[in-house]
Design a protein around this motif. Sequence first.
Motif, PDB file in Angstrom:
ATOM      1  N   TYR A  39     -19.059  46.252  -5.089  1.00  0.00           N
ATOM      2  CA  TYR A  39     -18.454  46.423  -6.410  1.00  0.00           C
ATOM      3  C   TYR A  39     -19.373  47.228  -7.323  1.00  0.00           C
ATOM      4  CZ  TYR A  39     -16.285  45.366 -10.874  1.00  0.00           C
ATOM      5  OH  TYR A  39     -15.694  45.469 -12.100  1.00  0.00           O
ATOM      6  N   LEU A  40     -20.666  46.949  -7.289  1.00  0.00           N
ATOM      7  CA  LEU A  40     -21.626  47.685  -8.109  1.00  0.00           C
ATOM      8  C   LEU A  40     -21.675  49.154  -7.701  1.00  0.00           C
ATOM      9  CD1 LEU A  40     -23.791  47.625 -10.295  1.00  0.00           C
ATOM     10  CD2 LEU A  40     -25.434  47.013  -8.532  1.00  0.00           C
ATOM     11  N   LEU A  41     -21.703  49.417  -6.401  1.00  0.00           N
ATOM     12  CA  LEU A  41     -21.729  50.811  -5.940  1.00  0.00           C
ATOM     13  C   LEU A  41     -20.463  51.562  -6.331  1.00  0.00           C
ATOM     14  CD1 LEU A  41     -23.362  50.459  -2.422  1.00  0.00           C
ATOM     15  CD2 LEU A  41     -24.368  51.452  -4.471  1.00  0.00           C
ATOM     16  N   SER A  42     -19.314  50.928  -6.210  1.00  0.00           N
ATOM     17  CA  SER A  42     -18.077  51.611  -6.595  1.00  0.00           C
ATOM     18  C   SER A  42     -18.020  51.846  -8.098  1.00  0.00           C
ATOM     19  CB  SER A  42     -16.858  50.822  -6.124  1.00  0.00           C
ATOM     20  OG  SER A  42     -16.746  49.608  -6.808  1.00  0.00           O
ATOM     21  N   THR A  43     -18.556  50.917  -8.892  1.00  0.00           N
ATOM     22  CA  THR A  43     -18.598  51.103 -10.340  1.00  0.00           C
ATOM     23  C   THR A  43     -19.516  52.261 -10.711  1.00  0.00           C
ATOM     24  OG1 THR A  43     -18.189  48.750 -10.678  1.00  0.00           O
ATOM     25  CG2 THR A  43     -19.099  49.973 -12.534  1.00  0.00           C
ATOM     26  N   ILE A  44     -20.649  52.354 -10.048  1.00  0.00           N
ATOM     27  CA  ILE A  44     -21.573  53.464 -10.302  1.00  0.00           C
ATOM     28  C   ILE A  44     -20.934  54.783  -9.891  1.00  0.00           C
ATOM     29  CG2 ILE A  44     -23.769  54.485  -9.606  1.00  0.00           C
ATOM     30  CD1 ILE A  44     -24.851  51.578  -9.431  1.00  0.00           C
TER      31      ILE A  44
ATOM     32  N   ILE B 187     -18.232  46.644 -25.713  1.00  0.00           N
ATOM     33  CA  ILE B 187     -19.143  47.770 -25.547  1.00  0.00           C
ATOM     34  C   ILE B 187     -20.223  47.472 -24.518  1.00  0.00           C
ATOM     35  CG2 ILE B 187     -20.884  49.159 -26.731  1.00  0.00           C
ATOM     36  CD1 ILE B 187     -19.151  48.971 -29.231  1.00  0.00           C
ATOM     37  N   VAL B 188     -20.745  46.261 -24.527  1.00  0.00           N
ATOM     38  CA  VAL B 188     -21.844  45.921 -23.632  1.00  0.00           C
ATOM     39  C   VAL B 188     -21.410  44.800 -22.698  1.00  0.00           C
ATOM     40  CG1 VAL B 188     -24.202  45.065 -23.470  1.00  0.00           C
ATOM     41  CG2 VAL B 188     -23.573  46.567 -25.341  1.00  0.00           C
ATOM     42  N   ASN B 189     -21.570  45.050 -21.413  1.00  0.00           N
ATOM     43  CA  ASN B 189     -21.389  43.999 -20.424  1.00  0.00           C
ATOM     44  C   ASN B 189     -22.276  44.315 -19.233  1.00  0.00           C
ATOM     45  OD1 ASN B 189     -19.959  46.093 -19.327  1.00  0.00           O
ATOM     46  ND2 ASN B 189     -18.063  45.001 -19.104  1.00  0.00           N
ATOM     47  N   PHE B 190     -22.480  43.351 -18.410  1.00  0.00           N
ATOM     48  CA  PHE B 190     -23.359  43.498 -17.263  1.00  0.00           C
ATOM     49  C   PHE B 190     -22.592  43.239 -15.980  1.00  0.00           C
ATOM     50  CE2 PHE B 190     -26.223  42.732 -20.723  1.00  0.00           C
ATOM     51  CZ  PHE B 190     -27.346  43.479 -20.418  1.00  0.00           C
ATOM     52  N   LEU B 191     -23.053  43.846 -14.916  1.00  0.00           N
ATOM     53  CA  LEU B 191     -22.516  43.581 -13.585  1.00  0.00           C
ATOM     54  C   LEU B 191     -23.565  42.797 -12.803  1.00  0.00           C
ATOM     55  CD1 LEU B 191     -21.018  47.064 -12.727  1.00  0.00           C
ATOM     56  CD2 LEU B 191     -19.817  45.032 -13.482  1.00  0.00           C
TER      57      LEU B 191
ATOM     58  N   TYR C 117     -18.720  60.444  -8.925  1.00  0.00           N
ATOM     59  CA  TYR C 117     -19.213  60.945  -7.651  1.00  0.00           C
ATOM     60  C   TYR C 117     -18.043  61.365  -6.767  1.00  0.00           C
ATOM     61  CZ  TYR C 117     -21.473  61.151  -3.107  1.00  0.00           C
ATOM     62  OH  TYR C 117     -21.934  61.572  -1.894  1.00  0.00           O
ATOM     63  N   GLY C 118     -18.129  62.544  -6.238  1.00  0.00           N
ATOM     64  CA  GLY C 118     -17.127  63.035  -5.306  1.00  0.00           C
ATOM     65  C   GLY C 118     -15.901  63.626  -5.964  1.00  0.00           C
ATOM     66  N   GLU C 119     -15.881  63.672  -7.284  1.00  0.00           N
ATOM     67  CA  GLU C 119     -14.702  64.188  -7.966  1.00  0.00           C
ATOM     68  C   GLU C 119     -14.506  65.686  -7.719  1.00  0.00           C
ATOM     69  OE1 GLU C 119     -13.951  64.700 -12.482  1.00  0.00           O
ATOM     70  OE2 GLU C 119     -13.389  62.661 -11.930  1.00  0.00           O
ATOM     71  N   ASP C 120     -15.595  66.427  -7.616  1.00  0.00           N
ATOM     72  CA  ASP C 120     -15.499  67.871  -7.439  1.00  0.00           C
ATOM     73  C   ASP C 120     -15.528  68.303  -5.980  1.00  0.00           C
ATOM     74  OD1 ASP C 120     -15.391  68.213 -10.174  1.00  0.00           O
ATOM     75  OD2 ASP C 120     -17.562  68.349 -10.371  1.00  0.00           O
ATOM     76  N   LEU C 121     -15.645  67.363  -5.056  1.00  0.00           N
ATOM     77  CA  LEU C 121     -15.694  67.717  -3.648  1.00  0.00           C
ATOM     78  C   LEU C 121     -14.310  68.102  -3.143  1.00  0.00           C
ATOM     79  CD1 LEU C 121     -17.984  64.879  -2.247  1.00  0.00           C
ATOM     80  CD2 LEU C 121     -18.625  67.230  -2.777  1.00  0.00           C
ATOM     81  N   GLU C 122     -14.282  69.050  -2.266  1.00  0.00           N
ATOM     82  CA  GLU C 122     -13.024  69.449  -1.636  1.00  0.00           C
ATOM     83  C   GLU C 122     -12.669  68.424  -0.565  1.00  0.00           C
ATOM     84  OE1 GLU C 122     -10.986  72.016  -2.289  1.00  0.00           O
ATOM     85  OE2 GLU C 122     -12.251  72.494  -4.004  1.00  0.00           O
ATOM     86  N   PRO C 123     -11.401  68.082  -0.465  1.00  0.00           N
ATOM     87  CA  PRO C 123     -11.034  67.156   0.607  1.00  0.00           C
ATOM     88  C   PRO C 123     -11.229  67.824   1.964  1.00  0.00           C
ATOM     89  CG  PRO C 123      -9.084  67.964  -0.524  1.00  0.00           C
ATOM     90  CD  PRO C 123     -10.269  68.492  -1.265  1.00  0.00           C
ATOM     91  N   PRO C 124     -11.557  67.056   2.983  1.00  0.00           N
ATOM     92  CA  PRO C 124     -11.761  67.660   4.303  1.00  0.00           C
ATOM     93  C   PRO C 124     -10.443  68.210   4.844  1.00  0.00           C
ATOM     94  CG  PRO C 124     -11.852  65.278   4.447  1.00  0.00           C
ATOM     95  CD  PRO C 124     -11.764  65.622   2.993  1.00  0.00           C
ATOM     96  N   GLU C 125     -10.554  69.334   5.534  1.00  0.00           N
ATOM     97  CA  GLU C 125      -9.379  69.953   6.144  1.00  0.00           C
ATOM     98  C   GLU C 125      -8.944  69.135   7.355  1.00  0.00           C
ATOM     99  OE1 GLU C 125      -7.642  72.671   5.202  1.00  0.00           O
ATOM    100  OE2 GLU C 125      -8.882  72.771   3.406  1.00  0.00           O
ATOM    101  N   PRO C 126      -7.660  68.847   7.461  1.00  0.00           N
ATOM    102  CA  PRO C 126      -7.201  68.114   8.644  1.00  0.00           C
ATOM    103  C   PRO C 126      -7.319  69.002   9.880  1.00  0.00           C
ATOM    104  CG  PRO C 126      -5.347  68.732   7.264  1.00  0.00           C
ATOM    105  CD  PRO C 126      -6.583  69.129   6.526  1.00  0.00           C
ATOM    106  N   LYS C 127      -7.671  68.385  10.971  1.00  0.00           N
ATOM    107  CA  LYS C 127      -7.814  69.146  12.212  1.00  0.00           C
ATOM    108  C   LYS C 127      -6.453  69.314  12.863  1.00  0.00           C
ATOM    109  CE  LYS C 127     -12.530  67.818  13.054  1.00  0.00           C
ATOM    110  NZ  LYS C 127     -13.491  67.316  13.997  1.00  0.00           N
ATOM    111  N   ASP C 128      -6.216  70.502  13.362  1.00  0.00           N
ATOM    112  CA  ASP C 128      -4.962  70.795  14.052  1.00  0.00           C
ATOM    113  C   ASP C 128      -5.063  70.246  15.470  1.00  0.00           C
ATOM    114  OD1 ASP C 128      -2.543  71.748  14.803  1.00  0.00           O
ATOM    115  OD2 ASP C 128      -3.067  73.862  14.693  1.00  0.00           O
TER     116      ASP C 128
END
Length: 109
Positions: A79-84, A63-67, A90-101
Amino acid sequence: LEMTHVNVLTKCDKLSAKFKDKHLEDYLACEFDEVSQTGLSHLPARYKDLAFTIADVVRDFNIVNFLPLDISDNDTVEYLLSTIDMAIQYGEDLEPPEPKDPDEGDDLE
């Protein structure tokens, strides 16, 4: 109330290499064995049993651990930033960028 959190052990850059090698993992994983044997000796028996039971649950279910955060080591910061980011999704609800033609664009004819 459920709330996402990340426990960070800061100032790891101030630790000696010898201490990091020998003891840091115990602190990061919250090993209660040493604490429970020495720090709970003043409690009445019924509270000791409760404290041991809580420590067992925390240890068994991880249940409890530290980074660690060592600002001089880019790997621990990344590693800390990716865990946070994962914890707060973060970014789960963002739309992926449209590829440029490649046919469209900056053709100035």
